[in-house]
Design a protein around this motif. Structure first.
Motif, PDB file in Angstrom:
ATOM      1  N   HIS A  45      -7.739 -25.270   1.766  1.00  0.00           N
ATOM      2  CA  HIS A  45      -7.029 -23.999   1.649  1.00  0.00           C
ATOM      3  C   HIS A  45      -7.329 -23.312   0.321  1.00  0.00           C
ATOM      4  O   HIS A  45      -7.715 -23.966  -0.655  1.00  0.00           O
ATOM      5  CB  HIS A  45      -5.509 -24.223   1.714  1.00  0.00           C
TER       6      HIS A  45
ATOM      7  N   VAL B  96      -5.033 -20.858  -2.245  1.00  0.00           N
ATOM      8  CA  VAL B  96      -3.692 -20.348  -2.572  1.00  0.00           C
ATOM      9  C   VAL B  96      -3.825 -19.560  -3.868  1.00  0.00           C
ATOM     10  O   VAL B  96      -4.543 -19.990  -4.777  1.00  0.00           O
ATOM     11  CB  VAL B  96      -2.681 -21.504  -2.754  1.00  0.00           C
TER      12      VAL B  96
ATOM     13  N   GLN C 215      -1.957 -17.052  -7.120  1.00  0.00           N
ATOM     14  CA  GLN C 215      -0.736 -16.824  -7.887  1.00  0.00           C
ATOM     15  C   GLN C 215      -0.990 -15.688  -8.871  1.00  0.00           C
ATOM     16  O   GLN C 215      -1.739 -15.853  -9.839  1.00  0.00           O
ATOM     17  CB  GLN C 215      -0.321 -18.098  -8.626  1.00  0.00           C
TER      18      GLN C 215
ATOM     19  N   LEU D 153       3.642 -18.476  -5.611  1.00  0.00           N
ATOM     20  CA  LEU D 153       2.457 -18.924  -4.883  1.00  0.00           C
ATOM     21  C   LEU D 153       2.349 -18.204  -3.543  1.00  0.00           C
ATOM     22  O   LEU D 153       3.345 -17.999  -2.851  1.00  0.00           O
ATOM     23  CB  LEU D 153       2.555 -20.435  -4.651  1.00  0.00           C
TER      24      LEU D 153
ATOM     25  N   TRP E 251      -0.138 -18.355  -0.047  1.00  0.00           N
ATOM     26  CA  TRP E 251      -1.236 -18.938   0.711  1.00  0.00           C
ATOM     27  C   TRP E 251      -2.208 -17.829   1.141  1.00  0.00           C
ATOM     28  O   TRP E 251      -1.778 -16.748   1.571  1.00  0.00           O
ATOM     29  CB  TRP E 251      -0.693 -19.670   1.936  1.00  0.00           C
TER      30      TRP E 251
ATOM     31  N   ARG F  96      -7.314 -20.735   5.185  1.00  0.00           N
ATOM     32  CA  ARG F  96      -7.471 -22.135   5.564  1.00  0.00           C
ATOM     33  C   ARG F  96      -8.766 -22.297   6.357  1.00  0.00           C
ATOM     34  O   ARG F  96      -9.158 -21.383   7.100  1.00  0.00           O
ATOM     35  CB  ARG F  96      -6.292 -22.566   6.426  1.00  0.00           C
TER      36      ARG F  96
ATOM     37  N   TYR G 135      -6.340 -20.975  -6.522  1.00  0.00           N
ATOM     38  CA  TYR G 135      -6.414 -22.425  -6.441  1.00  0.00           C
ATOM     39  C   TYR G 135      -7.029 -22.832  -5.109  1.00  0.00           C
ATOM     40  O   TYR G 135      -6.647 -22.291  -4.063  1.00  0.00           O
ATOM     41  CB  TYR G 135      -5.023 -23.045  -6.495  1.00  0.00           C
TER      42      TYR G 135
END
Lengths: 120, 107
Positions: free
Chosen positions: A35, A37, A39, A45, A47, A50, A95
């Motif tokens: 995944h 993610v 910020q 956070l 998402w 995927r 991330y």
């Protein structure tokens, strides 16, 4: 040691493109969903996307659908995020994160993050 | 999209005391809830999944409970390293969504 290391972030103008990479080590990369993610500075956070273990299935948040593409190279143990038509609101730390298994939906290993800044 | 609401936004607790953090889902998510801890400048760390199962290496002072729409993370005796921001996340429906976070600070 199980590890994810992101790279490729930086400063880009609105409308520009960037490709993020995430190098995996210490585990069998091809056995896990992965995944992205993000910020935003000082925020929570979110998402983003995927990909399944063999790269044949992908899912995106509505906010990036049609602009971002997630992919992977299992031979190179690397995850990618191609980001096109970038907007100011895409500014964030990105991330990569390992799914706990095959689409279990929780993220047990995270990279250190790479900062993307969209600004003129 | 399922909205996750955490409360309180900030919680001030003394070391050694118990901390209780709440998370509410806008619709039922069964037990498909996770908790993460994030310290400044660091990536999040998975603490709890399945609402109550501790992730590998997580100390027993962390416990999770709840199902449906109401969930709780309890830290039984706060250590200095526990002061951080905590996020809940639902993985019952796409897109996966996080709460806005609870900042746990030293009182």
């Amino acid at each position: 040691e199980v590890q994810l290391v992101e790279s490729g972030g930086g400063l880009v103008e609105p409308g520009g493109s960037l490709r993020l990479s995430c190098a995996a080590s210490g585990f069998t990369f091809s056995s896990y969903y992965m995944h992205w993610v993000r910020q935003a500075p000082g925020k929570g956070l979110v998402w983003v996307s995927r990909i399944n273990s063999d790269g044949g299935s992908t899912t995106y948040a509505d906010s990036v659908k049609g602009r971002f593409t997630i992919s992977r190279d299992n031979a190179k143990n690397t995850l990618y995020l191609q980001m096109n038509t970038l907007r100011a609101e895409d500014t964030a730390v990105y991330y990569c994160a390992r799914d706990r298994g095959l689409n279990l939906g929780t993220f047990d290993i995270w990279g250190q993050g790479t900062m993307v800044t969209v600004s003129s | 999209e399922i909205v996750m609401t955490q409360s309180p936004a900030t919680l001030s607790v003394s070391p050694g005391e118990r901390a209780t953090l709440s998370c509410r889902a806008s619709q039922s998510i069964s037990s498909n809830l996770a908790w993460y801890q994030q310290k400044p400048g660091q990536a999040p760390r998975l603490l709890i999944y399945g609402a109550s199962t501790r992730a590998t290496g997580i100390p027993a002072r962390f416990s999770g409970s709840g199902s449906g729409t109401e969930f709780t993370l309890t830290i039984s005796s706060l250590q200095s390293e526990d002061f951080a921001v905590y996020y809940c996340q639902q993985y019952n429906n796409w897109p996966y969504t996080f709460g806005q976070g609870t900042k746990l600070e030293i009182k």
